[in-house]
Design an enzyme around this catalytic site. Structure first.
Site, PDB file in Angstrom:
ATOM      1  N   ARG A 175       1.019  -1.115   0.078  1.00  0.00           N
ATOM      2  CA  ARG A 175      -0.195   0.203  -0.116  1.00  0.00           C
ATOM      3  C   ARG A 175       1.075   1.357  -0.018  1.00  0.00           C
ATOM      4  O   ARG A 175       0.336   2.153   0.450  1.00  0.00           O
ATOM      5  CB  ARG A 175      -0.998   0.004   1.189  1.00  0.00           C
ATOM      6  CG  ARG A 175      -1.967  -1.179   0.990  1.00  0.00           C
ATOM      7  CD  ARG A 175      -3.199  -0.780   1.821  1.00  0.00           C
ATOM      8  NE  ARG A 175      -4.124  -1.779   1.653  1.00  0.00           N
ATOM      9  CZ  ARG A 175      -4.230  -3.012   2.373  1.00  0.00           C
ATOM     10  NH1 ARG A 175      -3.489  -3.171   3.281  1.00  0.00           N
ATOM     11  NH2 ARG A 175      -5.350  -3.917   2.099  1.00  0.00           N
ATOM     12  N   LYS A 206       3.621  11.647 -10.620  1.00  0.00           N
ATOM     13  CA  LYS A 206       2.796  10.740 -11.561  1.00  0.00           C
ATOM     14  C   LYS A 206       3.449   9.524 -11.824  1.00  0.00           C
ATOM     15  O   LYS A 206       4.555   9.390 -12.262  1.00  0.00           O
ATOM     16  CB  LYS A 206       2.427  11.566 -12.865  1.00  0.00           C
ATOM     17  CG  LYS A 206       1.404  12.641 -12.864  1.00  0.00           C
ATOM     18  CD  LYS A 206       1.140  12.971 -14.358  1.00  0.00           C
ATOM     19  CE  LYS A 206       0.052  14.094 -14.116  1.00  0.00           C
ATOM     20  NZ  LYS A 206      -0.043  14.753 -15.628  1.00  0.00           N
ATOM     21  N   GLU A 216      10.412  18.502 -24.037  1.00  0.00           N
ATOM     22  CA  GLU A 216       9.767  18.672 -22.496  1.00  0.00           C
ATOM     23  C   GLU A 216      10.414  19.957 -21.996  1.00  0.00           C
ATOM     24  O   GLU A 216       9.718  20.555 -21.158  1.00  0.00           O
ATOM     25  CB  GLU A 216       9.897  17.676 -21.601  1.00  0.00           C
ATOM     26  CG  GLU A 216       9.033  16.244 -22.207  1.00  0.00           C
ATOM     27  CD  GLU A 216       7.517  16.341 -22.025  1.00  0.00           C
ATOM     28  OE1 GLU A 216       7.009  17.358 -21.515  1.00  0.00           O
ATOM     29  OE2 GLU A 216       6.939  15.289 -22.142  1.00  0.00           O
ATOM     30  N   LYS A 227       8.232  22.965 -12.981  1.00  0.00           N
ATOM     31  CA  LYS A 227       7.317  22.083 -12.539  1.00  0.00           C
ATOM     32  C   LYS A 227       7.036  22.011 -10.845  1.00  0.00           C
ATOM     33  O   LYS A 227       5.819  21.746 -10.778  1.00  0.00           O
ATOM     34  CB  LYS A 227       8.184  20.762 -12.881  1.00  0.00           C
ATOM     35  CG  LYS A 227       7.089  19.716 -12.578  1.00  0.00           C
ATOM     36  CD  LYS A 227       7.082  18.379 -13.630  1.00  0.00           C
ATOM     37  CE  LYS A 227       6.145  17.271 -13.387  1.00  0.00           C
ATOM     38  NZ  LYS A 227       6.176  16.245 -14.358  1.00  0.00           N
ATOM     39  N   GLU A 250      -3.644  17.560 -10.595  1.00  0.00           N
ATOM     40  CA  GLU A 250      -4.165  18.135 -12.172  1.00  0.00           C
ATOM     41  C   GLU A 250      -5.694  18.250 -12.036  1.00  0.00           C
ATOM     42  O   GLU A 250      -6.500  17.621 -12.814  1.00  0.00           O
ATOM     43  CB  GLU A 250      -3.752  17.098 -13.091  1.00  0.00           C
ATOM     44  CG  GLU A 250      -3.822  17.311 -14.367  1.00  0.00           C
ATOM     45  CD  GLU A 250      -3.205  16.567 -15.402  1.00  0.00           C
ATOM     46  OE1 GLU A 250      -1.775  16.383 -15.396  1.00  0.00           O
ATOM     47  OE2 GLU A 250      -3.763  16.071 -16.276  1.00  0.00           O
ATOM     48  N   ARG A 279      -1.970  22.277 -13.395  1.00  0.00           N
ATOM     49  CA  ARG A 279      -1.123  21.212 -13.868  1.00  0.00           C
ATOM     50  C   ARG A 279      -1.348  20.794 -15.118  1.00  0.00           C
ATOM     51  O   ARG A 279      -0.422  20.255 -16.084  1.00  0.00           O
ATOM     52  CB  ARG A 279      -0.942  19.868 -12.910  1.00  0.00           C
ATOM     53  CG  ARG A 279      -0.178  19.073 -12.985  1.00  0.00           C
ATOM     54  CD  ARG A 279       0.432  17.968 -12.068  1.00  0.00           C
ATOM     55  NE  ARG A 279       1.077  17.028 -12.386  1.00  0.00           N
ATOM     56  CZ  ARG A 279       1.933  16.311 -11.754  1.00  0.00           C
ATOM     57  NH1 ARG A 279       1.548  16.236 -10.393  1.00  0.00           N
ATOM     58  NH2 ARG A 279       2.900  15.408 -12.062  1.00  0.00           N
ATOM     59  N   ASN A 314       0.519  19.535 -20.108  1.00  0.00           N
ATOM     60  CA  ASN A 314       0.078  18.528 -21.061  1.00  0.00           C
ATOM     61  C   ASN A 314       0.103  19.260 -22.357  1.00  0.00           C
ATOM     62  O   ASN A 314      -0.202  19.002 -23.571  1.00  0.00           O
ATOM     63  CB  ASN A 314      -1.157  18.295 -20.795  1.00  0.00           C
ATOM     64  CG  ASN A 314      -1.120  17.471 -19.793  1.00  0.00           C
ATOM     65  OD1 ASN A 314      -0.100  16.628 -19.236  1.00  0.00           O
ATOM     66  ND2 ASN A 314      -2.127  17.335 -18.779  1.00  0.00           N
ATOM     67  N   HIS A 373       0.503  17.379 -25.499  1.00  0.00           N
ATOM     68  CA  HIS A 373       0.539  15.857 -25.092  1.00  0.00           C
ATOM     69  C   HIS A 373      -0.887  15.495 -25.620  1.00  0.00           C
ATOM     70  O   HIS A 373      -0.912  14.098 -25.844  1.00  0.00           O
ATOM     71  CB  HIS A 373       0.474  15.760 -23.557  1.00  0.00           C
ATOM     72  CG  HIS A 373       1.874  15.932 -23.287  1.00  0.00           C
ATOM     73  ND1 HIS A 373       2.807  17.109 -23.118  1.00  0.00           N
ATOM     74  CD2 HIS A 373       2.838  15.164 -22.437  1.00  0.00           C
ATOM     75  CE1 HIS A 373       3.882  16.897 -22.997  1.00  0.00           C
ATOM     76  NE2 HIS A 373       4.067  15.665 -22.240  1.00  0.00           N
ATOM     77  N   HIS A 387       0.016  12.206 -27.443  1.00  0.00           N
ATOM     78  CA  HIS A 387      -0.499  10.875 -27.205  1.00  0.00           C
ATOM     79  C   HIS A 387      -1.427  10.238 -28.442  1.00  0.00           C
ATOM     80  O   HIS A 387      -1.210   8.909 -28.434  1.00  0.00           O
ATOM     81  CB  HIS A 387      -1.281  11.003 -26.004  1.00  0.00           C
ATOM     82  CG  HIS A 387      -0.508  11.386 -24.727  1.00  0.00           C
ATOM     83  ND1 HIS A 387      -1.085  11.474 -23.443  1.00  0.00           N
ATOM     84  CD2 HIS A 387       0.921  11.145 -24.472  1.00  0.00           C
ATOM     85  CE1 HIS A 387      -0.141  11.601 -22.490  1.00  0.00           C
ATOM     86  NE2 HIS A 387       1.179  11.494 -23.073  1.00  0.00           N
ATOM     87  N   HIS A 429       7.990   9.522 -27.404  1.00  0.00           N
ATOM     88  CA  HIS A 429       7.123  10.426 -26.647  1.00  0.00           C
ATOM     89  C   HIS A 429       7.515  11.733 -26.844  1.00  0.00           C
ATOM     90  O   HIS A 429       6.612  12.778 -27.080  1.00  0.00           O
ATOM     91  CB  HIS A 429       7.241  10.086 -24.993  1.00  0.00           C
ATOM     92  CG  HIS A 429       6.419  11.163 -24.193  1.00  0.00           C
ATOM     93  ND1 HIS A 429       5.111  11.004 -24.344  1.00  0.00           N
ATOM     94  CD2 HIS A 429       6.831  12.005 -23.511  1.00  0.00           C
ATOM     95  CE1 HIS A 429       4.609  12.035 -23.706  1.00  0.00           C
ATOM     96  NE2 HIS A 429       5.605  12.747 -23.137  1.00  0.00           N
TER      97      HIS A 429
HETATM   98  N1  GLY Z   1       4.014  15.181 -17.328  1.00  0.00           N
HETATM   99  C1  GLY Z   1       3.157  15.994 -16.806  1.00  0.00           C
HETATM  100  C2  GLY Z   1       2.999  16.122 -15.447  1.00  0.00           C
HETATM  101  O1  GLY Z   1       3.901  15.483 -14.933  1.00  0.00           O
HETATM  102  O2  GLY Z   1       1.996  16.569 -14.997  1.00  0.00           O
END
Ligand code: GLY
Length: 374
Positions: free
Chosen positions: A126, A148, A190, A232, A242, A246, A250, A253, A257, A271
């Site tokens: 957990r 993430k 990025e 960040k 998010e 946040r 993206n 993205h 994606h 990516h």
């Molecule tokens: N890679 C985008 C984020 O960490 O929110």
């Protein structure tokens, strides 16, 4: 030469250490923060077969005498590793290492290893602590920071996962000199994202300094990684899970994606390459919708192209998606709310915003013109 960027999340605060030589200091740094061998935690190392060849002996040498190594899991290199099967095998491997609640997982690798090992750490007993040791530019400026973690499924990228913050990030910028040029470029997508979404001064700095940075000038590299991580960290502290700001991270993205899903998450399109094309599409769409001044998208694309990254869907070799396939794949992206696409668009360089006001039809029309070379 080491710089520290704090991620000031209440109750889960941690530091990101940036600079050359951190791999060699890892044992000392980990023992100082978490406790030394015998009294301190055991560590389980997770890495991939490519990184293991280049950096694992140095990490093990650095840890020895400082902390107890419970075992090392070496996974296949590549995005395909971020899947349920590898997650299950890794979780069992970590249990076999007898890692307990107070122990540590060390993720040594790029985004794939960080995301997978972080997710395994999130669900093992957990939740146990983990240290990110990102070895790619992409992982140093983005995926290793912010908690993430997750895996891919045939339905889309990162749709299964958890927010699980690392307890420490050691971003050794010296390791980037062993990175293949294509990976370095992919990571750059990025880096430039941060300038484009919220810091025009940083974007201007990159326009002037990307060349030395890409050839591993230590000062340029350290500045770029630090600024990206600072931005960040600020965003993650404002919006860890998010629900708002946040989402700005993206930028590029949702389009990216979709392109990755179409090309099978493989070597055809990395990516960061998907993000590079996606970022150019986001700026061209912003311009087409009248959100940002003419020539903004051209300036962005010129810089991304100068780095050697793709800027158009047509830059991808082989079969390409049509506009309606792209929109359908964008709809699989996890940034869909109430059936509406969430897009990150821009008012200018350094001023991105989140919108749900663009219809799927508008996006499809825009993409049809793009794909026709318009
Ligand atoms: N890679 C985008 C984020 O960490 O929110």
């Amino acid at each position: 030469m080491t710089q520290t960027v704090p991620v000031a999340l209440p109750g889960r605060a941690y530091d990101v250490l940036i600079g050359p030589g951190l791999l060699a200091q890892a044992g000392d740094l980990i023992a100082k923060q978490f406790g030394a061998a015998k009294v301190g935690p055991k560590v389980g190392i997770v890495t991939d077969s490519n990184v293991a060849k280049v950096h694992l002996p140095a990490l093990e040498a650095s840890l020895r005498g400082h902390v107890t190594i419970a075992g090392t899991a070496i996974l296949p290199a590549g995005e395909a590793t971020k899947c349920f099967r590898e997650l299950a095998a890794l979780s069992e491997r970590l249990l076999e290492m007898k890692l307990e609640r107070g122990d540590l997982v060390i993720a040594l690798g790029g985004g794939v290893i960080g995301d997978l090992a972080g997710f395994a750490a999130a669900i093992l007993r957990r939740g146990i602590r983990f240290v990110q040791m990102p070895t790619s530019l992409l992982a140093q400026v983005d995926s290793s920071v912010g908690g993430k973690t997750g895996i891919n499924t045939p339905q889309g990228k990162n749709l299964i996962g958890a927010f699980h913050q690392p307890s420490l990030v050691l971003a050794d910028t010296g390791l980037l000199s062993t990175l293949p040029l294509r990976e370095m470029r992919a990571g750059y997508a990025e880096v430039v994202k941060y300038g484009l979404l919220g810091d025009a001064t940083f974007f201007r700095w990159l326009e002037g300094n990307a060349a030395p940075m890409m050839t591993h000038d230590p000062a340029a590299l350290a500045h770029a990684v630090r600024r990206a991580v600072e931005m960040k960290a600020e965003i993650v502290v404002r919006d860890e899970t998010e629900t708002g700001d946040r989402m700005l991270l993206n930028l590029g993205h949702t389009f990216g994606h979709a392109l990755e899903a179409f090309t099978g998450y493989g070597p055809r399109l990395l990516h960061g390459e998907g993000v590079a094309i996606g970022t150019c599409l986001a700026f061209r769409l912003s311009e087409a919708l009248g959100h940002c001044p003419p020539q903004t998208a051209a300036r962005v694309a010129a810089h991304i192209k100068a780095i050697g990254l793709p800027t158009r869907v047509a830059d991808i070799s082989g079969e390409l998606p049509d506009a309606s396939t792209m929109v359908r794949l964008m709809g699989q992206d996890k940034k869909v709310t109430g059936g509406r696409l969430t897009l990150i668009l821009a008012r200018s360089i350094g001023e991105a915003f989140v919108t749900r006001d663009v219809t799927a039809e508008q996006v499809e029309q825009f993409l049809a013109a793009e794909l026709a070379g318009g």
